[in-house]
Design a protein around this motif. Structure first.
Motif, PDB file in Angstrom:
ATOM      1  N   ILE A 118       0.851  -1.197   0.000  1.00 57.56           N
ATOM      2  CA  ILE A 118       0.000   0.000   0.000  1.00 57.56           C
ATOM      3  C   ILE A 118       0.886   1.245   0.000  1.00 57.56           C
ATOM      4  O   ILE A 118       1.451   1.634   1.030  1.00 57.56           O
ATOM      5  CB  ILE A 118      -0.955   0.002   1.219  1.00 57.56           C
ATOM      6  CG1 ILE A 118      -1.810  -1.273   1.209  1.00 57.56           C
ATOM      7  CG2 ILE A 118      -1.850   1.240   1.184  1.00 57.56           C
ATOM      8  CD1 ILE A 118      -2.753  -1.387   2.387  1.00 57.56           C
ATOM      9  N   LEU A 119       0.998   1.876  -1.159  1.00 58.20           N
ATOM     10  CA  LEU A 119       1.864   3.044  -1.298  1.00 58.20           C
ATOM     11  C   LEU A 119       1.439   4.203  -0.410  1.00 58.20           C
ATOM     12  O   LEU A 119       2.279   4.937   0.124  1.00 58.20           O
ATOM     13  CB  LEU A 119       1.877   3.513  -2.760  1.00 58.20           C
ATOM     14  CG  LEU A 119       2.854   2.800  -3.700  1.00 58.20           C
ATOM     15  CD1 LEU A 119       2.634   3.279  -5.126  1.00 58.20           C
ATOM     16  CD2 LEU A 119       4.286   3.059  -3.273  1.00 58.20           C
ATOM     17  N   GLU A 120       0.132   4.383  -0.267  1.00 55.41           N
ATOM     18  CA  GLU A 120      -0.354   5.500   0.531  1.00 55.41           C
ATOM     19  C   GLU A 120       0.157   5.437   1.964  1.00 55.41           C
ATOM     20  O   GLU A 120       0.419   6.470   2.584  1.00 55.41           O
ATOM     21  CB  GLU A 120      -1.893   5.528   0.507  1.00 55.41           C
ATOM     22  CG  GLU A 120      -2.503   5.907  -0.829  1.00 55.41           C
ATOM     23  CD  GLU A 120      -2.656   4.726  -1.766  1.00 55.41           C
ATOM     24  OE1 GLU A 120      -3.270   4.895  -2.831  1.00 55.41           O
ATOM     25  OE2 GLU A 120      -2.155   3.618  -1.434  1.00 55.41           O
ATOM     26  N   GLU A 121       0.307   4.242   2.507  1.00 56.60           N
ATOM     27  CA  GLU A 121       0.821   4.108   3.869  1.00 56.60           C
ATOM     28  C   GLU A 121       2.300   4.477   3.924  1.00 56.60           C
ATOM     29  O   GLU A 121       2.756   5.082   4.900  1.00 56.60           O
ATOM     30  CB  GLU A 121       0.603   2.683   4.366  1.00 56.60           C
ATOM     31  CG  GLU A 121      -0.860   2.360   4.621  1.00 56.60           C
ATOM     32  CD  GLU A 121      -1.063   1.030   5.325  1.00 56.60           C
ATOM     33  OE1 GLU A 121      -1.890   0.979   6.256  1.00 56.60           O
ATOM     34  OE2 GLU A 121      -0.403   0.061   4.944  1.00 56.60           O
ATOM     35  N   LEU A 122       3.058   4.112   2.903  1.00 58.23           N
ATOM     36  CA  LEU A 122       4.463   4.497   2.850  1.00 58.23           C
ATOM     37  C   LEU A 122       4.589   6.015   2.815  1.00 58.23           C
ATOM     38  O   LEU A 122       5.424   6.604   3.510  1.00 58.23           O
ATOM     39  CB  LEU A 122       5.133   3.889   1.611  1.00 58.23           C
ATOM     40  CG  LEU A 122       6.563   4.376   1.330  1.00 58.23           C
ATOM     41  CD1 LEU A 122       7.513   3.932   2.436  1.00 58.23           C
ATOM     42  CD2 LEU A 122       7.038   3.882  -0.029  1.00 58.23           C
ATOM     43  N   LEU A 123       3.758   6.670   2.013  1.00 54.50           N
ATOM     44  CA  LEU A 123       3.822   8.127   1.871  1.00 54.50           C
ATOM     45  C   LEU A 123       3.515   8.842   3.182  1.00 54.50           C
ATOM     46  O   LEU A 123       3.958   9.966   3.405  1.00 54.50           O
ATOM     47  CB  LEU A 123       2.844   8.593   0.778  1.00 54.50           C
ATOM     48  CG  LEU A 123       3.180   8.126  -0.643  1.00 54.50           C
ATOM     49  CD1 LEU A 123       2.024   8.427  -1.584  1.00 54.50           C
ATOM     50  CD2 LEU A 123       4.462   8.788  -1.133  1.00 54.50           C
ATOM     51  N   PHE A 124       2.758   8.174   4.043  1.00 60.66           N
ATOM     52  CA  PHE A 124       2.414   8.789   5.317  1.00 60.66           C
ATOM     53  C   PHE A 124       3.627   8.917   6.234  1.00 60.66           C
ATOM     54  O   PHE A 124       3.758   9.894   6.983  1.00 60.66           O
ATOM     55  CB  PHE A 124       1.320   7.977   6.021  1.00 60.66           C
ATOM     56  CG  PHE A 124       0.937   8.520   7.361  1.00 60.66           C
ATOM     57  CD1 PHE A 124       0.154   9.653   7.469  1.00 60.66           C
ATOM     58  CD2 PHE A 124       1.376   7.915   8.521  1.00 60.66           C
ATOM     59  CE1 PHE A 124      -0.183  10.172   8.716  1.00 60.66           C
ATOM     60  CE2 PHE A 124       1.041   8.420   9.769  1.00 60.66           C
ATOM     61  CZ  PHE A 124       0.266   9.556   9.862  1.00 60.66           C
ATOM     62  N   ILE A 125       4.557   7.952   6.168  1.00 62.32           N
ATOM     63  CA  ILE A 125       5.676   7.967   7.104  1.00 62.32           C
ATOM     64  C   ILE A 125       7.004   8.365   6.457  1.00 62.32           C
ATOM     65  O   ILE A 125       7.967   8.650   7.159  1.00 62.32           O
ATOM     66  CB  ILE A 125       5.846   6.589   7.787  1.00 62.32           C
ATOM     67  CG1 ILE A 125       6.173   5.512   6.762  1.00 62.32           C
ATOM     68  CG2 ILE A 125       4.621   6.236   8.586  1.00 62.32           C
ATOM     69  CD1 ILE A 125       6.564   4.200   7.408  1.00 62.32           C
ATOM     70  N   ASN A 126       7.069   8.387   5.114  1.00 62.96           N
ATOM     71  CA  ASN A 126       8.308   8.754   4.433  1.00 62.96           C
ATOM     72  C   ASN A 126       8.054   9.942   3.506  1.00 62.96           C
ATOM     73  O   ASN A 126       7.369   9.801   2.486  1.00 62.96           O
ATOM     74  CB  ASN A 126       8.858   7.565   3.634  1.00 62.96           C
ATOM     75  CG  ASN A 126      10.220   7.866   3.013  1.00 62.96           C
ATOM     76  OD1 ASN A 126      10.745   8.971   3.120  1.00 62.96           O
ATOM     77  ND2 ASN A 126      10.794   6.871   2.354  1.00 62.96           N
TER      78      ASN A 126
END
Length: 316
Positions: free
Chosen positions: A263-271
């Motif tokens: 899930i890319l959106e979750e990565l974008l939340f923390i990075n």
């Protein structure tokens, strides 16, 4: 009352998780309909799951099978949660007698880019007043069954009053993210623009080569890519093979495919140090909203995206 959720992308899945928590729904009352070859990335809630991918509502045979399937499986009162209402299958579900109300769940550019003309809304209300049937709008807030819209940001769904904002404040699998993706990284995100006829395969591959040239200018040695669920369908195998062929023949950059469940959106939340290479995918919108950089070829694709959405995207 049962609650029926439509899931065909990771952002719809994330909203479903949040809505279930927000409404404190009983697991026995949850039903999920999958579409577009989507697979649930994790089992964060128990539910009945039905796959509607193979139903094509524009075919008479499929309509009959769909009607029989829905009557068999959804033989109770339910509340519906969908990303839009124009698709014929969703239209059918909304107007199904046992559907008592429907809600919208945020899914990409539509909720930031959609606005009907006043004349369209006026004549729609007029036709409904006189009982003249008409296919629903993409986002139909005037229908008597419409209840609420659930979004991630305040900008979602414009200025309507009936909306609930459920922002991403935590993610459930932070410890499972690869270490390399927590550091500065570059990710090419594909979507279904070729499948939907927005761009020819040749032009799409030409745009991909532009992205690769941009990566080389930045001296990127390793890059990731994320295919669209449509690329897993047999009729799209030529496009998938062509993409992989370009990556395999590229010298100087190692390309690593991210799993469909990632899930890319979750990565974008923390990075905040992710550079997203984007065609027209909604991931570009969330990358901007969450503080990451977007490099795009959207100006080369005739889709009429709102300039407010793409104003911060670097075009190549």
């Amino acid at each position: 009352m049962k609650h029926v959720f439509w899931a065909h992308s990771h952002i719809t899945f994330l909203l479903i998780e949040k809505i279930i928590d927000y409404l404190k729904l009983d697991k026995n009352d949850i039903i999920v309909i999958l579409y577009r070859n989507y697979k649930l990335p994790r089992k964060s809630f128990s539910s009945e799951v039905y796959d509607f991918t193979n139903f094509q509502a524009n075919k008479i045979k499929d309509r009959k099978e769909l009607s029989a399937f829905i009557k068999q499986k959804l033989n109770f009162d339910f509340e519906l949660y969908v990303p839009q209402s124009r698709a014929k299958i969703i239209d059918y579900l909304i107007n199904y007698p046992l559907c008592k109300s429907y809600n919208y769940i945020e899914e990409g550019a539509l909720v930031y880019n959609y606005k009907d003309k006043w004349s369209t809304l006026f004549f729609l209300k007029l036709r409904r007043y006189f009982g003249v049937n008409r296919r629903m709008l993409m986002l139909d807030y005037t229908h008597k069954k419409f209840k609420l819209a659930y979004g991630v940001t305040e900008k979602a769904f414009g200025e309507i009053d009936k909306k609930v904002i459920l922002p991403f404040t935590t993610i459930k699998n932070k410890n499972q993210l690869p270490k390399e993706l927590i550091e500065p990284c570059s990710i090419i995100v594909f979507d279904a623009h070729v499948y939907h006829g927005m761009l020819s395969l040749e032009d799409s591959l030409r745009c991909l080569r532009l992205m690769i040239d941009h990566l080389k200018k930045r001296k990127v040695a390793k890059a990731y890519f994320k295919l669209h669920p449509e690329h897993n369908r047999l009729e799209n195998i030529k496009e998938r093979d062509s993409i992989n062929s370009i990556f395999n023949s590229c010298k100087g950059i190692e390309f690593i495919e991210l799993e469909e469940s990632f899930i890319l959106e979750e990565l974008l939340f923390i990075n905040k140090n992710v550079t997203i290479y984007n065609f027209i995918s909604s991931v570009g919108i969330y990358a901007n909203l969450l503080g990451s950089k977007v490099v795009s070829v959207s100006n080369r694709i005739n889709v009429g995206l709102n300039t407010k959405i793409i104003k911060d995207w670097e075009q190549i």
